[in-house]
Write a protein that holds these residues in place. Sequence first.
Motif, mmCIF file in Angstrom:
data_model
loop_
_atom_site.group_PDB
_atom_site.id
_atom_site.type_symbol
_atom_site.label_atom_id
_atom_site.label_comp_id
_atom_site.label_asym_id
_atom_site.label_seq_id
_atom_site.Cartn_x
_atom_site.Cartn_y
_atom_site.Cartn_z
ATOM 1 N N TYR A 104 0.839 -1.205 0.000
ATOM 2 C CA TYR A 104 0.000 0.000 0.000
ATOM 3 C C TYR A 104 0.869 1.247 0.000
ATOM 4 N N GLU B 147 -2.264 3.839 -2.945
ATOM 5 C CA GLU B 147 -3.611 3.304 -2.695
ATOM 6 C C GLU B 147 -4.248 3.994 -1.473
ATOM 7 N N GLU C 270 -5.672 7.240 -2.498
ATOM 8 C CA GLU C 270 -6.908 7.046 -3.279
ATOM 9 C C GLU C 270 -8.097 6.738 -2.363
#
Lengths: 206, 206
Positions: free
Chosen positions: B30, B33, B36
């Motif tokens: 991660y 991500e 996001e």
Amino acid sequence: MKIITISREFASGGRELGKRLADAMGIPCYDHEIIELVAKQQGLDKNYVEYLSEQDLHSFYAKTIAHRFLIPHPMGQQPAKVITAEHEIMKKLAMQGDCVIIGRCADVILREMHPFDIFVYADEPSKLERCKAREQGDRPLSDKEIRKRIKQIDKECIAYRKLFTETDWADMASYHLCVNTSGREIKTLVPAIAAYTAAWFQKGGA
Amino acid sequence: MKIITISREFASGGRELGKRLADAMGIPCYDHEIIELVAKQQGLDKNYVEYLSEQDLHSFYAKTIAHRFLIPHPMGQQPAKVITAEHEIMKKLAMQGDCVIIGRCADVILREMHPFDIFVYADEPSKLERCKAREQGDRPLSDKEIRKRIKQIDKECIAYRKLFTETDWADMASYHLCVNTSGREIKTLVPAIAAYTAAWFQKGGA
């Protein structure tokens, strides 16, 4: 040529790590052997060389360098001779072939041979536990005494290093890999460190 | 549970190392991500969240905390909300299973989950080279500009870390393994780091 140097905090398990790493790689490990060779070469008692090399020397020699024209070293030129002999012997050993060298600022002394430099450290509880596990004698030291000793020896390492280099003893930038052994058994970590060392040398010297 | 956190000096190859380590271990990594997911949750634009999270936030939020009763943050409560959301999302992701998390002080934020904390660093020539290799655009930055950028981003990391912990960003004691990538290709080092990580977790959490 694969030269691996081990610098370490006192009681972090660095010596054990170095010996096991050498075994895993099938190469010699030099530690007390250096003292023995210096003693033989200088015609001195092994214990006396160790005493000069690991205890008194660090702080007294620093003072000698700082005040070399003012205050003669209490032991004359002997500490300087022992240090010089140590360095010569380390270089000779390293020239003989792949090896692990423990302590004695080997990373600095052997810089031109592009060694792989490992620093081994641990948190205080782990170092305390390691000291207690290996302690012998009738009157075990108290935790306070052990903590004091750990700090004192690390302080001597810092002072000793300052004789030869501007790079800091406990600064990761001085090393290629820094291994925290807190709460771990050294033997479980060594195979991966050996693999890392091999990968690092694939590229050649730094 | 195997949670691995990667902290790194800018341009040391830490992000690549984290991604490759995750691949080698067959677990998710991660990084962006997290941005996001925060953007989605907060109904904000991804680029804006990244801007808040990685640029302005570090220094401005530090000032906001220091002077929170005197000077309102120029962006109101949004930076604080974004940080809080980032932490919540990191914790949720880590709870889902083994993973590698890059940056964002994950070692501190996820402390209670006993992560394995890696710090990745390199010397200046290596970082300069890495920056140049990945640089795009019509007007490449000069070496001086890149050096300045590297220092600035690292400074922001230090400031960001100070919001959450007393432990130092560049102090090896804050991590379990510190990897110097100078002059080495990341991909050659990763298998051994994966082996080390596996060995470290055999004992269980720290």
